[in-house]
Design a protein around this motif. Structure first.
Motif, PDB file in Angstrom:
ATOM      1  N   ILE A   1       0.834  -1.204   0.000  1.00  0.00           N
ATOM      2  CA  ILE A   1       0.000   0.000   0.000  1.00  0.00           C
ATOM      3  C   ILE A   1       0.867   1.253   0.000  1.00  0.00           C
ATOM      4  O   ILE A   1       0.588   2.224  -0.716  1.00  0.00           O
ATOM      5  N   TYR A   2       1.943   1.260   0.779  1.00  0.00           N
ATOM      6  CA  TYR A   2       2.834   2.416   0.819  1.00  0.00           C
ATOM      7  C   TYR A   2       3.472   2.658  -0.552  1.00  0.00           C
ATOM      8  O   TYR A   2       3.649   3.814  -0.965  1.00  0.00           O
ATOM      9  N   ALA A   3       3.830   1.569  -1.226  1.00  0.00           N
ATOM     10  CA  ALA A   3       4.406   1.698  -2.574  1.00  0.00           C
ATOM     11  C   ALA A   3       3.375   2.294  -3.531  1.00  0.00           C
ATOM     12  O   ALA A   3       3.697   3.166  -4.353  1.00  0.00           O
ATOM     13  N   LEU A   4       2.121   1.828  -3.428  1.00  0.00           N
ATOM     14  CA  LEU A   4       1.055   2.351  -4.281  1.00  0.00           C
ATOM     15  C   LEU A   4       0.835   3.840  -4.031  1.00  0.00           C
ATOM     16  O   LEU A   4       0.722   4.632  -4.985  1.00  0.00           O
ATOM     17  N   ILE A   5       0.774   4.233  -2.770  1.00  0.00           N
ATOM     18  CA  ILE A   5       0.580   5.645  -2.426  1.00  0.00           C
ATOM     19  C   ILE A   5       1.720   6.487  -2.979  1.00  0.00           C
ATOM     20  O   ILE A   5       1.505   7.590  -3.513  1.00  0.00           O
ATOM     21  N   THR A   6       2.944   5.979  -2.868  1.00  0.00           N
ATOM     22  CA  THR A   6       4.113   6.710  -3.364  1.00  0.00           C
ATOM     23  C   THR A   6       4.034   6.918  -4.869  1.00  0.00           C
ATOM     24  O   THR A   6       4.302   8.019  -5.377  1.00  0.00           O
ATOM     25  N   LEU A   7       3.653   5.869  -5.597  1.00  0.00           N
ATOM     26  CA  LEU A   7       3.528   5.981  -7.051  1.00  0.00           C
ATOM     27  C   LEU A   7       2.437   6.972  -7.441  1.00  0.00           C
ATOM     28  O   LEU A   7       2.613   7.781  -8.360  1.00  0.00           O
ATOM     29  N   LEU A   8       1.310   6.911  -6.741  1.00  0.00           N
ATOM     30  CA  LEU A   8       0.225   7.843  -7.027  1.00  0.00           C
ATOM     31  C   LEU A   8       0.662   9.285  -6.742  1.00  0.00           C
ATOM     32  O   LEU A   8       0.380  10.199  -7.521  1.00  0.00           O
ATOM     33  N   HIS A   9       1.335   9.476  -5.627  1.00  0.00           N
ATOM     34  CA  HIS A   9       1.818  10.807  -5.266  1.00  0.00           C
ATOM     35  C   HIS A   9       2.792  11.338  -6.311  1.00  0.00           C
ATOM     36  O   HIS A   9       2.755  12.525  -6.681  1.00  0.00           O
ATOM     37  N   TYR A  10       3.637  10.457  -6.818  1.00  0.00           N
ATOM     38  CA  TYR A  10       4.662  10.873  -7.778  1.00  0.00           C
ATOM     39  C   TYR A  10       4.074  11.181  -9.152  1.00  0.00           C
ATOM     40  O   TYR A  10       4.431  12.184  -9.782  1.00  0.00           O
ATOM     41  N   PHE A  11       3.156  10.334  -9.628  1.00  0.00           N
ATOM     42  CA  PHE A  11       2.689  10.454 -11.001  1.00  0.00           C
ATOM     43  C   PHE A  11       1.406  11.274 -11.167  1.00  0.00           C
ATOM     44  O   PHE A  11       1.190  11.856 -12.233  1.00  0.00           O
ATOM     45  N   LEU A  12       0.549  11.321 -10.156  1.00  0.00           N
ATOM     46  CA  LEU A  12      -0.666  12.107 -10.291  1.00  0.00           C
ATOM     47  C   LEU A  12      -0.340  13.600 -10.299  1.00  0.00           C
ATOM     48  O   LEU A  12       0.634  14.024  -9.678  1.00  0.00           O
ATOM     49  N   PRO A  13      -1.146  14.385 -10.989  1.00  0.00           N
ATOM     50  CA  PRO A  13      -0.878  15.834 -11.011  1.00  0.00           C
ATOM     51  C   PRO A  13      -1.031  16.442  -9.627  1.00  0.00           C
ATOM     52  O   PRO A  13      -1.784  15.952  -8.790  1.00  0.00           O
ATOM     53  N   GLY A  14      -0.324  17.498  -9.393  1.00  0.00           N
ATOM     54  CA  GLY A  14      -0.389  18.184  -8.104  1.00  0.00           C
ATOM     55  C   GLY A  14      -0.059  19.658  -8.273  1.00  0.00           C
ATOM     56  O   GLY A  14       0.418  20.094  -9.327  1.00  0.00           O
ATOM     57  N   LYS A  15      -0.304  20.407  -7.233  1.00  0.00           N
ATOM     58  CA  LYS A  15      -0.021  21.838  -7.248  1.00  0.00           C
ATOM     59  C   LYS A  15       1.319  22.096  -6.563  1.00  0.00           C
ATOM     60  O   LYS A  15       1.560  21.608  -5.458  1.00  0.00           O
ATOM     61  N   TRP A  16       2.173  22.842  -7.223  1.00  0.00           N
ATOM     62  CA  TRP A  16       3.461  23.186  -6.636  1.00  0.00           C
ATOM     63  C   TRP A  16       3.318  24.456  -5.808  1.00  0.00           C
ATOM     64  O   TRP A  16       2.828  25.475  -6.293  1.00  0.00           O
ATOM     65  N   VAL A  17       3.728  24.368  -4.547  1.00  0.00           N
ATOM     66  CA  VAL A  17       3.567  25.473  -3.609  1.00  0.00           C
ATOM     67  C   VAL A  17       4.908  25.770  -2.934  1.00  0.00           C
ATOM     68  O   VAL A  17       5.613  24.851  -2.509  1.00  0.00           O
ATOM     69  N   THR A  18       5.242  27.039  -2.841  1.00  0.00           N
ATOM     70  CA  THR A  18       6.442  27.453  -2.114  1.00  0.00           C
ATOM     71  C   THR A  18       6.124  27.513  -0.631  1.00  0.00           C
ATOM     72  O   THR A  18       5.121  28.107  -0.224  1.00  0.00           O
ATOM     73  N   GLY A  19       6.967  26.881   0.171  1.00  0.00           N
ATOM     74  CA  GLY A  19       6.714  26.792   1.601  1.00  0.00           C
ATOM     75  C   GLY A  19       7.347  27.914   2.403  1.00  0.00           C
ATOM     76  O   GLY A  19       7.732  28.960   1.860  1.00  0.00           O
ATOM     77  N   TYR A  20       7.495  27.655   3.688  1.00  0.00           N
ATOM     78  CA  TYR A  20       7.979  28.656   4.637  1.00  0.00           C
ATOM     79  C   TYR A  20       9.447  28.424   5.003  1.00  0.00           C
ATOM     80  O   TYR A  20      10.165  29.370   5.317  1.00  0.00           O
ATOM     81  N   VAL A  21       9.873  27.152   4.964  1.00  0.00           N
ATOM     82  CA  VAL A  21      11.242  26.836   5.375  1.00  0.00           C
ATOM     83  C   VAL A  21      12.192  26.945   4.193  1.00  0.00           C
ATOM     84  O   VAL A  21      11.786  26.846   3.026  1.00  0.00           O
TER      85      VAL A  21
END
Length: 359
Positions: free
Chosen positions: A14-34
């Motif tokens: 499941i962790y591998a699946l979540i990682t692949l989804l996180h990597y390949f699915l589109p996402g919003k790039w946000v600049t953080g605070y640190v």
């Protein structure tokens, strides 16, 4: 033996699946605070937690529908799955600490607290802290669904209190993953390193311990909790959520747009000419009002299952107290060092640490 082995490796898969989804699915790039410890540049994060959660849940339900895996599989192999997650968390914690330079503290301290501040991999597409929180949140939701599915398959119904508890936890998860950018401004990101505490905590502790109230009562008889009492528990949860989410949102707005009005609250601040601190709204109630909100939510989740006499259900809110009160003390010390006399002026205006008029 086959079931035990499959159960042990289930979280790994499941962790591998979540990682692949996180990597390949589109996402919003946000600049953080640190900032990056070497270049000094603000770190950027790929955020797609809500989409990853939805995709994983759909895949899990589809697997159950097509009988590839039972809906209550994670309940059936819960102890083996927990063992697999514990082992995975240990391996991760050691691998994210031992290869890197010491902080100057003891090896035990480095392993527990970590050596790297904000590690990112794959050209920043995977941030270790965001990845860990995402893994923990999604795995927790799958565990919730599986435990509720077990209750229904065994008893033919699910008590209203158990449904409420599961709904509160699910709301907590969805809310966190919906406001990922806000959490880039929280204590974890600018003050903590990645070691056993954060790594093992998110991979093994978070997705299994947080549902302990459900785990401890899922096979008990329906307590038939009165509707009015369930409504009270729901209101207590919403009060806690309002304090936690409201405080974090107000801080986020203040950090990104200091003059902006939030929920009708015009920001009031004190300044030494270089640094400023917010002293009204949620942050005028106490210095860590968001911690009180987290504790209230945990208390509501524990109460809603309808078995206050079962000591195990109270471990969740007790954990929040044990985690957040020492963090409050550490954060106050850190702020005193960072802000100096300004912090002393702030504590004169906001006298209470966590609970207004009490502590």
């Amino acid at each position: 033996m086959k079931t035990q082995i499959l159960g042990f490796f289930t979280p790994w898969i499941i962790y591998a699946l979540i990682t692949l989804l996180h990597y390949f699915l589109p996402g919003k790039w946000v600049t953080g605070y640190v900032r990056h410890s070497t270049t000094g540049k603000l770190l950027s994060y790929k955020l797609n937690g809500r989409l990853v959660l939805l995709s994983t849940v759909i895949l899990w339900l589809a697997a159950g529908h097509f009988e590839l895996v039972a809906y209550d599989w994670l309940y059936e192999v819960r102890w083996f799955s927990l063992a697999g997650a514990v082992f995975f968390g240990l391996v991760f914690s050691l691998s994210i600490v031992l290869p890197y330079a010491s902080t100057g503290k003891s090896l035990v301290s480095d392993i527990f607290l970590g050596r790297l501040e904000n590690p990112q991999f794959k050209n920043g597409r995977i941030d270790a802290k965001m990845w860990l929180y995402l893994i923990g949140a999604v795995m927790l939701e799958l565990n919730i669904l599986s435990f509720i599915a077990h209750r229904y398959s065994e008893f033919g119904s699910v008590p209203a209190g158990l449904i409420l508890s599961a709904a509160m936890l699910t709301y907590f998860i969805v809310d966190y993953l919906s406001f990922e950018k806000v959490h880039l401004y929280t204590y974890d990101f600018f003050a903590e390193r990645v070691g056993f505490k954060l790594g093992w905590g998110c991979l093994a502790f978070y997705p299994y311990f947080y549902l302990i109230a459900i785990w401890a009562t899922v096979n008990l008889p329906d307590p038939n909790t009165p509707l009015w009492l369930l409504v009270c528990y729901a209101l207590l949860f919403l009060l806690g959520w309002s304090l936690a989410r409201g405080a974090n949102m107000q801080k986020y707005v203040f950090k990104t747009a200091p003059e902006k009005v939030f929920l009708g609250i015009k920001p009031k601040m004190i300044s030494d000419g270089n640094k400023t601190l917010l002293v009204n709204g949620f942050w005028g109630l106490s210095r860590h009002i968001n911690y009180l909100g987290e504790i209230l939510m945990g208390t509501a989740i524990a109460l809603s299952v309808g078995y206050p006499e079962v000591i195990w259900v109270w471990l969740y809110p007790i954990y929040y107290v044990a985690l957040l009160l020492p963090r409050q003390i550490d954060d106050d010390k850190r702020c005193a060092e960072k802000y100096g006399e300004l912090w002393q002026a702030y504590t004169q205006k906001v006298k209470y640490r966590v609970i207004p008029f009490l502590y």
